[in-house]
Each structure stands twice: as C-alpha cells, then as structure tokens.
Design a protein around this motif. Structure first.
Motif, PDB file in Angstrom:
ATOM      1  N   CYS A 103      26.415  56.276  48.714  1.00  0.00           N
ATOM      2  CA  CYS A 103      27.672  57.012  48.756  1.00  0.00           C
ATOM      3  C   CYS A 103      28.416  56.668  50.031  1.00  0.00           C
ATOM      4  O   CYS A 103      27.825  56.268  51.039  1.00  0.00           O
ATOM      5  CB  CYS A 103      27.449  58.517  48.656  1.00  0.00           C
ATOM      6  SG  CYS A 103      26.568  59.240  50.046  1.00  0.00           S
ATOM      7  N   ILE A 104      29.746  56.796  49.979  1.00  0.00           N
ATOM      8  CA  ILE A 104      30.597  56.716  51.145  1.00  0.00           C
ATOM      9  C   ILE A 104      31.425  57.987  51.192  1.00  0.00           C
ATOM     10  O   ILE A 104      31.614  58.651  50.164  1.00  0.00           O
ATOM     11  CB  ILE A 104      31.502  55.460  51.151  1.00  0.00           C
ATOM     12  CG1 ILE A 104      32.388  55.412  49.899  1.00  0.00           C
ATOM     13  CG2 ILE A 104      30.657  54.204  51.259  1.00  0.00           C
ATOM     14  CD1 ILE A 104      33.381  54.256  49.894  1.00  0.00           C
ATOM     15  N   ALA A 105      31.919  58.350  52.372  1.00  0.00           N
ATOM     16  CA  ALA A 105      32.623  59.627  52.524  1.00  0.00           C
ATOM     17  C   ALA A 105      33.798  59.480  53.477  1.00  0.00           C
ATOM     18  O   ALA A 105      33.813  58.608  54.354  1.00  0.00           O
ATOM     19  CB  ALA A 105      31.657  60.690  53.042  1.00  0.00           C
ATOM     20  N   MET A 112      43.044  57.759  49.368  1.00  0.00           N
ATOM     21  CA  MET A 112      43.623  56.418  49.288  1.00  0.00           C
ATOM     22  C   MET A 112      43.863  55.832  50.681  1.00  0.00           C
ATOM     23  O   MET A 112      43.902  54.615  50.858  1.00  0.00           O
ATOM     24  CB  MET A 112      44.950  56.462  48.534  1.00  0.00           C
ATOM     25  CG  MET A 112      44.889  57.101  47.168  1.00  0.00           C
ATOM     26  SD  MET A 112      44.292  55.997  45.881  1.00  0.00           S
ATOM     27  CE  MET A 112      45.729  54.962  45.643  1.00  0.00           C
ATOM     28  N   LEU A 113      44.018  56.705  51.684  1.00  0.00           N
ATOM     29  CA  LEU A 113      44.347  56.267  53.035  1.00  0.00           C
ATOM     30  C   LEU A 113      43.212  56.497  54.022  1.00  0.00           C
ATOM     31  O   LEU A 113      43.328  56.146  55.196  1.00  0.00           O
ATOM     32  CB  LEU A 113      45.600  57.005  53.538  1.00  0.00           C
ATOM     33  CG  LEU A 113      46.856  56.879  52.674  1.00  0.00           C
ATOM     34  CD1 LEU A 113      47.963  57.767  53.227  1.00  0.00           C
ATOM     35  CD2 LEU A 113      47.300  55.424  52.596  1.00  0.00           C
ATOM     36  N   GLY A 114      42.124  57.096  53.567  1.00  0.00           N
ATOM     37  CA  GLY A 114      41.059  57.504  54.468  1.00  0.00           C
ATOM     38  C   GLY A 114      40.250  56.354  55.039  1.00  0.00           C
ATOM     39  O   GLY A 114      40.184  55.267  54.477  1.00  0.00           O
ATOM     40  N   GLU A 115      39.632  56.624  56.189  1.00  0.00           N
ATOM     41  CA  GLU A 115      38.650  55.702  56.757  1.00  0.00           C
ATOM     42  C   GLU A 115      37.283  56.131  56.234  1.00  0.00           C
ATOM     43  O   GLU A 115      36.797  57.224  56.515  1.00  0.00           O
ATOM     44  CB  GLU A 115      38.680  55.757  58.281  1.00  0.00           C
ATOM     45  CG  GLU A 115      37.692  54.808  58.941  1.00  0.00           C
ATOM     46  CD  GLU A 115      37.783  54.824  60.443  1.00  0.00           C
ATOM     47  OE1 GLU A 115      36.843  54.332  61.092  1.00  0.00           O
ATOM     48  OE2 GLU A 115      38.792  55.339  60.980  1.00  0.00           O
ATOM     49  N   TRP A 116      36.666  55.265  55.469  1.00  0.00           N
ATOM     50  CA  TRP A 116      35.435  55.606  54.770  1.00  0.00           C
ATOM     51  C   TRP A 116      34.209  55.253  55.604  1.00  0.00           C
ATOM     52  O   TRP A 116      34.186  54.250  56.318  1.00  0.00           O
ATOM     53  CB  TRP A 116      35.381  54.897  53.420  1.00  0.00           C
ATOM     54  CG  TRP A 116      36.388  55.438  52.451  1.00  0.00           C
ATOM     55  CD1 TRP A 116      37.701  55.070  52.333  1.00  0.00           C
ATOM     56  CD2 TRP A 116      36.178  56.466  51.482  1.00  0.00           C
ATOM     57  NE1 TRP A 116      38.319  55.798  51.349  1.00  0.00           N
ATOM     58  CE2 TRP A 116      37.413  56.667  50.800  1.00  0.00           C
ATOM     59  CE3 TRP A 116      35.075  57.237  51.122  1.00  0.00           C
ATOM     60  CZ2 TRP A 116      37.559  57.599  49.783  1.00  0.00           C
ATOM     61  CZ3 TRP A 116      35.221  58.167  50.102  1.00  0.00           C
ATOM     62  CH2 TRP A 116      36.449  58.344  49.439  1.00  0.00           C
ATOM     63  N   SER A 117      33.183  56.070  55.490  1.00  0.00           N
ATOM     64  CA  SER A 117      31.934  55.839  56.205  1.00  0.00           C
ATOM     65  C   SER A 117      31.197  54.628  55.649  1.00  0.00           C
ATOM     66  O   SER A 117      31.463  54.175  54.529  1.00  0.00           O
ATOM     67  CB  SER A 117      31.039  57.069  56.093  1.00  0.00           C
ATOM     68  OG  SER A 117      30.662  57.285  54.727  1.00  0.00           O
ATOM     69  N   HIS A 118      30.252  54.126  56.435  1.00  0.00           N
ATOM     70  CA  HIS A 118      29.371  53.072  55.925  1.00  0.00           C
ATOM     71  C   HIS A 118      28.501  53.656  54.816  1.00  0.00           C
ATOM     72  O   HIS A 118      28.098  54.825  54.882  1.00  0.00           O
ATOM     73  CB  HIS A 118      28.492  52.518  57.046  1.00  0.00           C
ATOM     74  CG  HIS A 118      27.663  51.349  56.623  1.00  0.00           C
ATOM     75  ND1 HIS A 118      26.397  51.482  56.095  1.00  0.00           N
ATOM     76  CD2 HIS A 118      27.935  50.017  56.632  1.00  0.00           C
ATOM     77  CE1 HIS A 118      25.915  50.272  55.805  1.00  0.00           C
ATOM     78  NE2 HIS A 118      26.828  49.371  56.119  1.00  0.00           N
TER      79      HIS A 118
END
Length: 326
Positions: A103-105, A112-118
């Motif tokens: 999963c990423i969060a 749509m604009l978020g910075e997603w986790s590894h």
C-alpha cells in the motif's frame, strides 16, 4: 430488443470507483501493469473522459518491479490509501506468480496531487502468493479482506479476513472464509479472488470472483449478519451458485473483479466490474488488454439480497430471476 451495455472505460481491468465529497475517483489495472494512475470526475460518466494522473510507477528491480495488479483507492482515518499487488518478476513458480500485497498513502486533501509514501508491504503472516486486498469499516473497526495461496489447500487462492490495527497493518491473524470448491469456481483455475464488500439490509455482503480470467470468470457471494463476529467463519454463508456470469447472447464474457459505488443520487448502489466482448483470446488471458470497465445499478430482492441481472444490460430487468440465495 434490449440495448447492450457499453463500457464506461476501455482496457481497464479490476476497476475500483471511490465516491468522495467532491465526486468520483477511479483506479484500475492498466494493460502494461506498470503503474498506478487515478482519474477524477464529478460524475461516474465523467470518468470516461477524465485525464489519468500517474501517482506511482513500478521500480526498476526488486519486489515492486513487475505486474502491478488490482489497485484500490480508499480513504481511512483521514488518509488516502492505495492497496495493490506487485511481483519481483514475471517468473511463475509452482504454477503461480510471486505477488505480495502493498500500500501507499498520502494525507493530501486531493489524492491526485498528493505526495505518496513509499510502498509498504501488507504482512499477513503467511509468506505466499497474495493479492486483491480491500478494506472496509464496520462498527468502528477496520477490516481487510484478500486472496492468498495456502500450501495445504489445492488451487490458486482462497479468501481471508483480518481486523486492521492501522490502514497499513493487520491486528489479527488471517481467518479463511472461502476456498474454490464448486464447479463454477474451478474452471481453468481453482480461484477465489477480487473480494468486494457492501453493507446493506442488515448484512455484510462480500462478492468475489472465481475461475480463470476468460469466459469462465464469474462472481460469487458470501454474507454475514452485520451484528455477527466477522472473524468467525461460521458467521458467513456462501452461495452455491454464481451471482453474475457471462452473457454469450450479447457477447459479454467473464464479468468480475468488481467493486461497489453509489450513484449521484446518493442512494442507488452501483456495481463496477470488468468484462470482455469476445472469447477468442490468443495466449494467456492475462496479456489480453481488452477487459473493459462497466457499471450498472444494483436491484434488491424482497429479502434484501442483491440482484445484478445480466452484464450486457444497463439495468436489472423485472424478468431477471437471478437471486443470490438460489
């Protein structure tokens, strides 16, 4: 003559639509199996023309470098979560790929604009082929349902459930809910996969898909009373017949890997699924890109069970006599 149902989005398998306060988000497996992409629109129909935005791409090597499958977008505990499966290669061992679940969060207001986790692996405590994770909230608890191979059971995958400690971690050991046992679950491959949850009319309804990903693919149903202990297998009843199958008369084949959403009116439940329009597939069906996304409203029988009707039609005809409990 009934009007056949046209796809909402072509060449998008394993579709998932999330209804939020600003409209609808769409995510699915892309034909190249190489990335996660989102779409947003204020209506379900608008998703067809919405511009996709890539939020993550597969890595060059390692466990996240191949076959990015079956993503789902969820909003839990104030964060956006995308659950998906990935493999280290396209190698098949003992008849299976090597997928694990991740999963990423992001905490961004707009995914749509978020910075997603590894990506973080969803550890089930069983180190084997697994995929198709979904999460749902019920009575203040968050639950996770998925498909996984268990060495002692013949076939590809079974269905499991666990309570979650956080949207990325499980809090309880896996509980097995279903194995492929009926003829319609074992055509081509012995498969239970693609679970989706809908809580209605006093029940927790869990649909899933079965058999090979060709014209034999179809949907089954489990259900439990919504006051029952969902981690007790005895709480669940399984339909011995499929609830959604191919419609050869109108050339819609292999409907399945569904999700659920709600129409713009805020009350009509909508089935989201993929299907093909032909059976002449060259090679492994997984490499055929023409599984298209379809949507249709759900009807309910007098006992409060869903009636999905025929996959070729955009409604559920009064003449349809499918019943989940038949």
């Amino acid at each position: 003559m009934d009007k056949p149902l046209a796809p909402l989005i072509e060449q998008r398998a394993d579709p998932f639509i999330h209804r939020h306060d600003n409209g609808y988000y769409f995510i699915a497996s892309v034909p190249a199996y190489d990335r996660l992409e989102l779409r947003h629109a204020t209506t379900i129909a608008g998703l067809a023309e919405a511009e996709p935005v890539t939020i993550w791409e597969k890595e060059d090597h390692g466990p996240l470098s191949e076959l990015i499958w079956a993503p789902e977008l969820h909003y839990h505990q104030g964060r956006w979560i995308v659950y998906f499966a990935a493999a280290p290669s396209r190698e098949i061992r003992d008849g299976l790929f090597q997928h694990r679940m991740y999963c990423i969060a992001t905490s961004a207001r707009d995914p749509m604009l978020g910075e997603w986790s590894h990506p973080r692996q969803i550890d089930t405590g069983i180190d084997s082929f697994c995929l198709d994770g979904t999460a749902f909230q019920h009575d203040g608890e968050l639950y996770y349902v998925w498909a996984q191979k268990e060495a002692s059971i013949p076939g590809n995958t079974n269905l499991y459930i666990a309570r979650m400690a956080t949207p990325e971690t499980l809090d309880t050991p896996p509980v097995r809910l279903s194995i492929p046992e009926f003829d319609w679950e074992t055509r081509g491959f012995m498969v239970n996969e693609g679970p989706a949850v809908l809580i209605r009319h006093g029940r927790v309804l869990l649909t899933y898909s079965a058999s090979a990903t060709d014209e034999n693919y179809c949907m089954g149903l489990l259900w439990a009373d919504q006051t029952a202990d969902l981690l007790n297998p005895a709480s669940w009843t399984k339909s011995d017949t499929p609830v959604f199958t191919s419609d050869p008369q109108r050339s819609v084949f292999g409907p399945g890997h569904n999700s659920f959403t709600v129409a713009e009116d805020g009350t009509t439940d909508v089935l989201v699924y993929h299907a093909r329009t032909y059976t002449e597939i060259v090679g492994d069906p997984l490499w055929d890109p023409n599984r298209h996304t379809y949507v249709k409203p759900i009807a309910w029988d007098p006992d409060g069970f869903p009636r999905f009707g025929r996959p070729s039609l955009d409604d559920v005809s009064p003449n349809d006599d499918e019943k989940a409990t038949s």
